[in-house]
Design a protein around this motif. Sequence first.
Motif: not given
Length: 274
Positions: A241-248
């Motif tokens: 997994s790659y954790r994206h902290q921004g907008f989605w």
Amino acid sequence: MTGSHETLDLPGKRGCAVKVVILAGGKGTRLSEETDIRPKPMVEIGGRPILWHIMKIYSRFGFNDFVILLGYRGYMIKEYFANYFLHQSDVTIDLAQNNVSVHNNTSEPWRVTLLETGADTLTGSRVKRAEKYLDGKPFFLTYGDAVSDVDIQALLTEHKRHGRAVTMTAVQPDGRFGTFESQVDGKIIRFLEKPKGDGSWINGGFFVCQPEMLKHIPEGDNVMLENEPFLSMVQSGNLWSYRHQGFWKCMDTLRDKTELNEMWASGAPKWKKW
């Protein structure tokens, strides 16, 4: 490391070797107000299909070679790209001379392969049918209904670092309702507009895949990518997994569509980085 790991080309101009596979065949039943007449990826944000927005996210990083997996009402997506000039540019149509002149060409540097995968085929089986168009090379994979400001280059770098078969972008969606903070005596301190949900991470799409991941998908029409194939990769240590902290944000409902259009109308939608 688990399994082989082929070197991924760095992004650049058109012709970058890493293709972008987009799942665009589902019926989108929870958005039936729109999807009764069009495929979900053709539902518009700011006057353009959400599919276009997703492609722009990748194109910003230099990835312009797309394989779009069609299903429900796939002919509408074919028509859109076949007539892209008509949709995006000023044109003069000379009926007497039977020719079309394009003015102010605003087309993208995209190469688009439109692949029929069956109206009722499930996600894993759709991806499996794209194998012959992927040339045995690594590829990106995403769903046709979510936008994000995810850094595709950072995602790619993380994928190259760990060397597993698939890297999945993990996200924390916003809660549905606004909330507030208060003191013990009940005094409200401040309101919070739609904070992150319960802290859990979910599958946000935006995958990077090694060609070996296709071996985890059985033959047939009824293989859901998120079931047997992912379970197999988890058991073999091949799903990262790659954790994206921004907008989605995923466009699941009419409420989601309205919110995305309001963001676009504001002039500063968070996913628009191009």
